[in-house]
Design an enzyme around this catalytic site. Structure first.
Site, PDB file in Angstrom:
ATOM      1  N   TRP A 318       0.833  -1.213   0.000  1.00 49.95           N
ATOM      2  CA  TRP A 318       0.000   0.000   0.000  1.00 49.95           C
ATOM      3  C   TRP A 318       0.864   1.258   0.000  1.00 49.95           C
ATOM      4  O   TRP A 318       0.515   2.255  -0.631  1.00 49.95           O
ATOM      5  CB  TRP A 318      -0.911   0.004   1.226  1.00 49.95           C
ATOM      6  CG  TRP A 318      -1.789   1.219   1.329  1.00 49.95           C
ATOM      7  CD1 TRP A 318      -3.013   1.419   0.738  1.00 49.95           C
ATOM      8  CD2 TRP A 318      -1.524   2.424   2.066  1.00 49.95           C
ATOM      9  NE1 TRP A 318      -3.518   2.657   1.063  1.00 49.95           N
ATOM     10  CE2 TRP A 318      -2.613   3.297   1.883  1.00 49.95           C
ATOM     11  CE3 TRP A 318      -0.465   2.852   2.863  1.00 49.95           C
ATOM     12  CZ2 TRP A 318      -2.683   4.555   2.462  1.00 49.95           C
ATOM     13  CZ3 TRP A 318      -0.530   4.106   3.442  1.00 49.95           C
ATOM     14  CH2 TRP A 318      -1.627   4.939   3.247  1.00 49.95           C
ATOM     15  N   HIS A 319       2.003   1.206   0.691  1.00 52.38           N
ATOM     16  CA  HIS A 319       2.847   2.395   0.796  1.00 52.38           C
ATOM     17  C   HIS A 319       3.597   2.711  -0.490  1.00 52.38           C
ATOM     18  O   HIS A 319       4.031   3.850  -0.671  1.00 52.38           O
ATOM     19  CB  HIS A 319       3.846   2.239   1.951  1.00 52.38           C
ATOM     20  CG  HIS A 319       3.259   2.574   3.292  1.00 52.38           C
ATOM     21  ND1 HIS A 319       2.567   1.653   4.044  1.00 52.38           N
ATOM     22  CD2 HIS A 319       3.255   3.728   3.993  1.00 52.38           C
ATOM     23  CE1 HIS A 319       2.171   2.229   5.166  1.00 52.38           C
ATOM     24  NE2 HIS A 319       2.567   3.483   5.164  1.00 52.38           N
ATOM     25  N   GLY A 320       3.773   1.746  -1.367  1.00 55.94           N
ATOM     26  CA  GLY A 320       4.483   2.074  -2.598  1.00 55.94           C
ATOM     27  C   GLY A 320       4.803   0.851  -3.431  1.00 55.94           C
ATOM     28  O   GLY A 320       4.759  -0.289  -2.950  1.00 55.94           O
TER      29      GLY A 320
END
Length: 465
Positions: A318-320
């Site tokens: 989700w963060h990258g």
């Protein structure tokens, strides 16, 4: 347009809030929607497809919610369609470029995908999914007003980088809210304090990590490497904590109670505790909409471990888009699993040991998060731990002394504001004589405006996610 900009503070805020407070209460949602869509449109000006995607997601969620209530026999289909739309959009815009780049490394494939990440997509996607799931479960009724639902998704104070707000927490205020003068003043004060954390602390201390990246990890000494990763540790906290405070302050000025996102995470004695205190709304979202539906910890040890693995890999992804984020999620899973089944009971008994453990562990996990190139990450780890063969000193033997002279004051304030005591002291001063706090906030605002005017400002780190 970001909160920590002269355009937002001296143009958008005065114009928007003047109109918002002057119109009758029944028209405030319309003004808020117009202001929020204008805010997003400015950010997506060079990518109008992002604005169109945002509007489509609002319309889809709204009608899928209504259809689920009206046509109960098909509500699973409507839930699936809504979630499918969000996930496909997220994959295309967030991960397609990375996947194409990796596939292009194969000799028989040459792919070129150039996509730009829509601002806030990770956050409004999660809010949309949470709304659909809650309507499906029956924990909330579907919103009947497109205006009110659009306001919920698009509220500018939390649209770009959270906190992640579920519909249930704001539904009453969407339909009926009272705006008190005291709340407006308090909200403005919280906003200014968050602005100060971002502009006067996160931005300057973050320059140290940037300087070290520009020098090259292979050329720095071990002391400077540790200084750099501690600088990033402070930067990412005060950057995101500052943004969250600004969002909470703006929410108060609008008549909403935005949930807090941080609870002094650097005081944690375990990684498990840390992730209950850091980005609280994201952790709550994964627990409520992923971990518990998977079965949580109710189906035996093996299933619990699998559920934890899924949650933490999804948290990383989700963060990258990058191997470092996947590695970061896997590392957190490993640490938290070891704590859950073995280590945490010892850390809880000896808090001093837990603090020492987290003092080194937190910056190490942030190193994996911050450095996307795996080769550079390996080099940096070699500088942090020179006994693996990287060597202790750099070409310039005492390079860390130069940077210590430049940044020591920011390390002092970063450490200070990681504790509760300064905030407790500010509350006592506020009760004793509010004029002291007013003067302090004026100094913070003036200093922040000066730095922004001089161009000493950076985008919020979580805008990338």
């Amino acid at each position: 347009m970001v909160f920590s900009s002269l355009q937002f503070i001296f143009i958008f805020m005065p114009i928007f809030f003047l109109g918002y407070y002057l119109v009758p209460a029944q028209y405030r949602n319309a003004v808020l929607l117009l202001g929020s869509l204008s805010f997003y449109f400015v950010g997506a000006f060079y990518h109008p497809e992002h604005f169109i995607l945002f509007l489509l997601s609002i319309l889809l969620d709204f009608y899928m919610g209504i259809f689920m209530e009206k046509r109960k026999t098909k509500k699973k289909l409507y839930l699936g369609l809504g979630i499918f739309f969000h996930l496909v959009a997220l994959v295309i815009f967030k991960y397609a470029g990375f996947l194409a780049g990796e596939l292009s490394k194969l000799p028989f494939l040459q792919l070129s995908v150039n996509v730009f990440l829509p601002i806030g997509i990770s956050f409004y996607t999660f809010q949309g999914i949470s709304y659909l799931v809650d309507v499906y479960r029956g924990t909330v009724r579907a919103e009947k007003s497109l205006l009110d639902y659009a306001v919920y998704i698009s509220m500018f104070e939390q649209l770009i980088a959270g906190p992640i707000v579920t519909y249930d927490t704001v539904k009453n205020r969407l339909h009926n809210r009272i705006i008190r003068k005291s709340d407006v003043i308090r909200g403005l004060e919280v906003f200014v304090f968050g602005l100060g954390l971002k502009v006067l602390l996160a931005n300057p201390i973050g320059k140290l990590f940037t300087d070290v990246q520009n020098i090259g990890f292979e050329s720095i000494s071990t002391p400077l490497a540790w200084m750099a990763i501690f600088a990033f540790t402070f930067q990412i906290y005060f950057d995101f904590f500052g943004y969250s405070l600004m969002a909470i302050g703006l929410g108060k000025m609008l008549g909403f109670e935005i949930p807090k996102n941080f609870d002094f995470p650097y005081l944690s004695t375990s990684m498990t505790e840390f992730w209950r205190r850091w980005h609280i709304t994201l952790g709550s979202w994964f627990r409520e909409y992923v971990y518990i539906p998977l079965g949580g910890n109710k189906n035996g040890t093996k299933r619990t471990i699998l559920n934890l693995l899924i949650v933490w890999l999804l948290t990383g992804v989700w963060h990258g888009a990058g191997y470092n984020f996947l590695l970061w999620g896997a590392l957190l899973f490993l640490i938290i699993t070891i704590e859950k089944f073995f280590l945490k009971k010892y850390l809880d008994k000896k808090p001093w040991l837990g603090h020492l453990y987290m003092f080194f562990l937190i910056p190490l996990t942030w190193a994996v998060f911050a450095i996307e190139d795996m080769g550079q990450l390996a080099t940096f780890m070699g500088r942090l731990f020179p006994f693996f063969g990287g060597g202790f000193w750099s070409v310039f033997r005492y390079d860390y002394l130069k940077y210590l002279k430049l940044y020591w004051i920011f390390f002092v304030f970063g450490t200070l504001f990681s504790f509760k005591k300064p905030f407790e002291l500010l509350k006592k001063l506020d009760k004793k004589d509010h004029r002291i706090i007013s003067i302090l906030l004026f100094i913070i605002l003036a200093g922040s405006v000066y730095c922004m005017y001089k161009g000493f400002d950076d985008p919020f780190l979580y805008f990338r996610f």
